[in-house]
Motif scaffolding. Structure first.
Motif, PDB file in Angstrom:
ATOM      1  N   MET A   1       0.845  -1.176   0.000  1.00 18.77           N
ATOM      2  CA  MET A   1       0.000   0.000   0.000  1.00 18.77           C
ATOM      3  C   MET A   1       0.884   1.231   0.000  1.00 18.77           C
ATOM      4  SD  MET A   1      -3.391   0.760   1.756  1.00 18.77           S
ATOM      5  CE  MET A   1      -3.357   1.060   3.471  1.00 18.77           C
ATOM      6  N   ASP A   2       0.421   2.310  -0.688  1.00 15.17           N
ATOM      7  CA  ASP A   2       1.259   3.499  -0.741  1.00 15.17           C
ATOM      8  C   ASP A   2       1.199   4.280   0.564  1.00 15.17           C
ATOM      9  OD1 ASP A   2      -0.965   5.491  -2.818  1.00 15.17           O
ATOM     10  OD2 ASP A   2      -0.966   5.214  -0.684  1.00 15.17           O
ATOM     11  N   ASN A   3       2.045   5.300   0.683  1.00 15.72           N
ATOM     12  CA  ASN A   3       2.140   6.031   1.933  1.00 15.72           C
ATOM     13  C   ASN A   3       1.248   7.258   1.959  1.00 15.72           C
ATOM     14  OD1 ASN A   3       3.439   7.647   0.132  1.00 15.72           O
ATOM     15  ND2 ASN A   3       5.332   7.834   1.288  1.00 15.72           N
ATOM     16  N   SER A   4       0.192   7.314   1.120  1.00 13.12           N
ATOM     17  CA  SER A   4      -0.658   8.490   1.063  1.00 13.12           C
ATOM     18  C   SER A   4      -1.777   8.468   2.099  1.00 13.12           C
ATOM     19  CB  SER A   4      -1.282   8.612  -0.331  1.00 13.12           C
ATOM     20  OG  SER A   4      -2.157   7.538  -0.559  1.00 13.12           O
ATOM     21  N   ASN A   5      -1.851   7.425   2.911  1.00 13.31           N
ATOM     22  CA  ASN A   5      -2.935   7.312   3.869  1.00 13.31           C
ATOM     23  C   ASN A   5      -2.776   8.302   5.006  1.00 13.31           C
ATOM     24  OD1 ASN A   5      -4.119   5.285   2.455  1.00 13.31           O
ATOM     25  ND2 ASN A   5      -3.164   3.661   3.613  1.00 13.31           N
ATOM     26  N   ASP A   6      -3.850   9.038   5.276  1.00 14.47           N
ATOM     27  CA  ASP A   6      -3.880   9.909   6.427  1.00 14.47           C
ATOM     28  C   ASP A   6      -4.311   9.074   7.618  1.00 14.47           C
ATOM     29  OD1 ASP A   6      -3.278  12.473   5.285  1.00 14.47           O
ATOM     30  OD2 ASP A   6      -5.140  12.256   4.192  1.00 14.47           O
ATOM     31  N   LYS A   7      -3.608   9.194   8.714  1.00 17.87           N
ATOM     32  CA  LYS A   7      -3.943   8.451   9.923  1.00 17.87           C
ATOM     33  C   LYS A   7      -5.016   9.216  10.672  1.00 17.87           C
ATOM     34  CE  LYS A   7      -0.653   5.626   8.982  1.00 17.87           C
ATOM     35  NZ  LYS A   7      -0.961   4.516   8.166  1.00 17.87           N
ATOM     36  N   LEU A   8      -5.895   8.504  11.342  1.00 14.97           N
ATOM     37  CA  LEU A   8      -6.992   9.128  12.071  1.00 14.97           C
ATOM     38  C   LEU A   8      -7.004   8.672  13.509  1.00 14.97           C
ATOM     39  CD1 LEU A   8      -9.921   8.535   9.561  1.00 14.97           C
ATOM     40  CD2 LEU A   8      -8.648  10.621   9.905  1.00 14.97           C
ATOM     41  N   LYS A   9      -7.395   9.559  14.401  1.00 15.16           N
ATOM     42  CA  LYS A   9      -7.764   9.201  15.757  1.00 15.16           C
ATOM     43  C   LYS A   9      -9.273   9.335  15.797  1.00 15.16           C
ATOM     44  CE  LYS A   9      -3.567  10.675  18.048  1.00 15.16           C
ATOM     45  NZ  LYS A   9      -2.968  11.571  19.045  1.00 15.16           N
ATOM     46  N   ILE A  10      -9.975   8.289  16.216  1.00 17.32           N
ATOM     47  CA  ILE A  10     -11.428   8.268  16.150  1.00 17.32           C
ATOM     48  C   ILE A  10     -12.007   8.440  17.550  1.00 17.32           C
ATOM     49  CG2 ILE A  10     -13.423   6.827  15.579  1.00 17.32           C
ATOM     50  CD1 ILE A  10     -11.745   5.692  13.287  1.00 17.32           C
ATOM     51  N   TYR A  11     -13.055   9.280  17.642  1.00 18.61           N
ATOM     52  CA  TYR A  11     -13.718   9.582  18.906  1.00 18.61           C
ATOM     53  C   TYR A  11     -15.208   9.331  18.748  1.00 18.61           C
ATOM     54  CZ  TYR A  11      -9.365  12.171  19.515  1.00 18.61           C
ATOM     55  OH  TYR A  11      -8.048  12.526  19.593  1.00 18.61           O
ATOM     56  N   SER A  12     -15.847   8.868  19.805  1.00 19.17           N
ATOM     57  CA  SER A  12     -17.295   8.679  19.757  1.00 19.17           C
ATOM     58  C   SER A  12     -17.989  10.027  19.868  1.00 19.17           C
ATOM     59  CB  SER A  12     -17.759   7.756  20.892  1.00 19.17           C
ATOM     60  OG  SER A  12     -17.492   8.363  22.138  1.00 19.17           O
ATOM     61  N   PRO A  54     -26.954  10.921  15.888  1.00 23.28           N
ATOM     62  CA  PRO A  54     -25.991  10.727  16.990  1.00 23.28           C
ATOM     63  C   PRO A  54     -25.482   9.294  17.138  1.00 23.28           C
ATOM     64  CG  PRO A  54     -27.826  12.076  17.717  1.00 23.28           C
ATOM     65  CD  PRO A  54     -28.170  11.584  16.348  1.00 23.28           C
ATOM     66  N   ALA A  55     -26.343   8.305  16.920  1.00 26.88           N
ATOM     67  CA  ALA A  55     -25.931   6.911  17.107  1.00 26.88           C
ATOM     68  C   ALA A  55     -24.932   6.451  16.051  1.00 26.88           C
ATOM     69  CB  ALA A  55     -27.155   5.995  17.111  1.00 26.88           C
ATOM     70  N   SER A  56     -24.905   7.134  14.909  1.00 27.51           N
ATOM     71  CA  SER A  56     -24.016   6.693  13.836  1.00 27.51           C
ATOM     72  C   SER A  56     -22.936   7.717  13.502  1.00 27.51           C
ATOM     73  CB  SER A  56     -24.837   6.386  12.581  1.00 27.51           C
ATOM     74  OG  SER A  56     -25.481   7.556  12.126  1.00 27.51           O
ATOM     75  N   THR A  57     -22.794   8.736  14.342  1.00 27.47           N
ATOM     76  CA  THR A  57     -21.809   9.787  14.084  1.00 27.47           C
ATOM     77  C   THR A  57     -20.600   9.607  14.976  1.00 27.47           C
ATOM     78  OG1 THR A  57     -23.535  11.340  13.425  1.00 27.47           O
ATOM     79  CG2 THR A  57     -21.440  12.290  14.099  1.00 27.47           C
ATOM     80  N   PHE A  58     -19.426   9.852  14.399  1.00 30.07           N
ATOM     81  CA  PHE A  58     -18.199   9.872  15.192  1.00 30.07           C
ATOM     82  C   PHE A  58     -17.330  11.019  14.707  1.00 30.07           C
ATOM     83  CE2 PHE A  58     -17.240   6.974  11.706  1.00 30.07           C
ATOM     84  CZ  PHE A  58     -15.954   7.305  11.322  1.00 30.07           C
ATOM     85  N   PHE A  59     -16.348  11.350  15.522  1.00 29.95           N
ATOM     86  CA  PHE A  59     -15.398  12.404  15.194  1.00 29.95           C
ATOM     87  C   PHE A  59     -14.047  11.756  14.950  1.00 29.95           C
ATOM     88  CE2 PHE A  59     -18.457  14.239  18.194  1.00 29.95           C
ATOM     89  CZ  PHE A  59     -19.002  15.221  17.394  1.00 29.95           C
ATOM     90  N   ALA A  60     -13.268  12.346  14.069  1.00 29.82           N
ATOM     91  CA  ALA A  60     -11.925  11.821  13.786  1.00 29.82           C
ATOM     92  C   ALA A  60     -10.969  12.989  13.642  1.00 29.82           C
ATOM     93  CB  ALA A  60     -11.939  10.981  12.513  1.00 29.82           C
ATOM     94  N   ARG A  61      -9.776  12.837  14.185  1.00 26.50           N
ATOM     95  CA  ARG A  61      -8.744  13.861  14.034  1.00 26.50           C
ATOM     96  C   ARG A  61      -7.786  13.417  12.941  1.00 26.50           C
ATOM     97  NH1 ARG A  61      -7.308  18.151  17.056  1.00 26.50           N
ATOM     98  NH2 ARG A  61      -8.432  17.396  18.862  1.00 26.50           N
ATOM     99  N   VAL A  62      -7.517  14.303  11.998  1.00 28.53           N
ATOM    100  CA  VAL A  62      -6.698  14.005  10.826  1.00 28.53           C
ATOM    101  C   VAL A  62      -5.219  14.118  11.167  1.00 28.53           C
ATOM    102  CG1 VAL A  62      -6.132  14.747   8.472  1.00 28.53           C
ATOM    103  CG2 VAL A  62      -8.487  14.884   9.294  1.00 28.53           C
ATOM    104  N   SER A  63      -4.452  13.214  10.619  1.00 24.97           N
ATOM    105  CA  SER A  63      -3.002  13.288  10.686  1.00 24.97           C
ATOM    106  C   SER A  63      -2.479  13.071   9.275  1.00 24.97           C
ATOM    107  CB  SER A  63      -2.459  12.212  11.626  1.00 24.97           C
ATOM    108  OG  SER A  63      -1.052  12.201  11.596  1.00 24.97           O
ATOM    109  N   GLY A  64      -1.990  14.123   8.667  1.00 22.30           N
ATOM    110  CA  GLY A  64      -1.473  14.017   7.308  1.00 22.30           C
ATOM    111  C   GLY A  64      -2.026  15.114   6.421  1.00 22.30           C
ATOM    112  N   GLU A  65      -1.485  15.210   5.221  1.00 19.77           N
ATOM    113  CA  GLU A  65      -1.823  16.300   4.302  1.00 19.77           C
ATOM    114  C   GLU A  65      -2.407  15.815   2.981  1.00 19.77           C
ATOM    115  OE1 GLU A  65      -1.745  19.525   4.933  1.00 19.77           O
ATOM    116  OE2 GLU A  65      -0.888  19.317   6.936  1.00 19.77           O
ATOM    117  N   GLY A  66      -2.869  14.575   2.917  1.00 17.77           N
ATOM    118  CA  GLY A  66      -3.365  14.015   1.660  1.00 17.77           C
ATOM    119  C   GLY A  66      -4.608  14.702   1.112  1.00 17.77           C
TER     120      GLY A  66
END
Length: 145
Positions: A1-12, A54-66
């Motif tokens: 897999m290429d290195n273009s993936n942005d990493k995420l931290k996922i929050y409820s 609300p039951a199907s929503t989550f928050f994610a913090r982006v890591s990366g510039e893709g």
């Protein structure tokens, strides 16, 4: 897999009962300020504005510039809804071959592509051999300026 993936931290998604803030009852001038508009008009609940399911929503913090050309940058917080069906051209949080990534979904006939808007990264074709799932559709990106 290429290195273009942005990493995420996922929050409820946690919605307190009292989540309203005052909202200005006037338009904010981007040019010259208006001293006559010195009042607030009611309250704005950011949870009800940004979170429809609300039951199907989550928050994610982006890591990366893709996805920086989509104004999604390192450190931004995404509001992601799993109840929204993926569609051609949407920006989605995807799980691809064991990693989370943010990509624009593009369908081309029977082919499925994951695109970044940063031209430094190549498109990814999803095929039968890919371990792929859409985890949700990005509805909002919250940035600190």
């Amino acid at each position: 897999m290429d290195n273009s993936n942005d990493k995420l931290k996922i929050y409820s998604c946690s919605i307190p009962e009292k989540g309203s803030l005052p909202v200005a009852g006037m338009k904010i001038a981007a040019g010259f300020p208006s001293p006559a508009d010195d009042f607030c008009e009611g309250e704005l609940n950011l949870n009800s504005l940004l979170v429809k399911h609300p039951a199907s929503t989550f928050f994610a913090r982006v890591s990366g510039e893709g996805m920086r050309n989509e104004a999604i940058r390192n450190g931004d917080i995404l509001v992601v809804d799993r109840a929204v069906e993926p569609y051609d051209g949407c920006i989605a949080v995807c799980h691809l071959d064991g990693e989370f990534t943010i990509k624009r979904i593009k369908t081309d006939g029977k082919k499925l592509w994951l695109l970044t808007t940063n031209t430094d990264f190549k498109p990814i074709e999803v095929n039968e051999a890919s371990n792929f799932a859409v985890w949700g559709i990005v509805l909002y990106s919250i940035s600190k300026h």
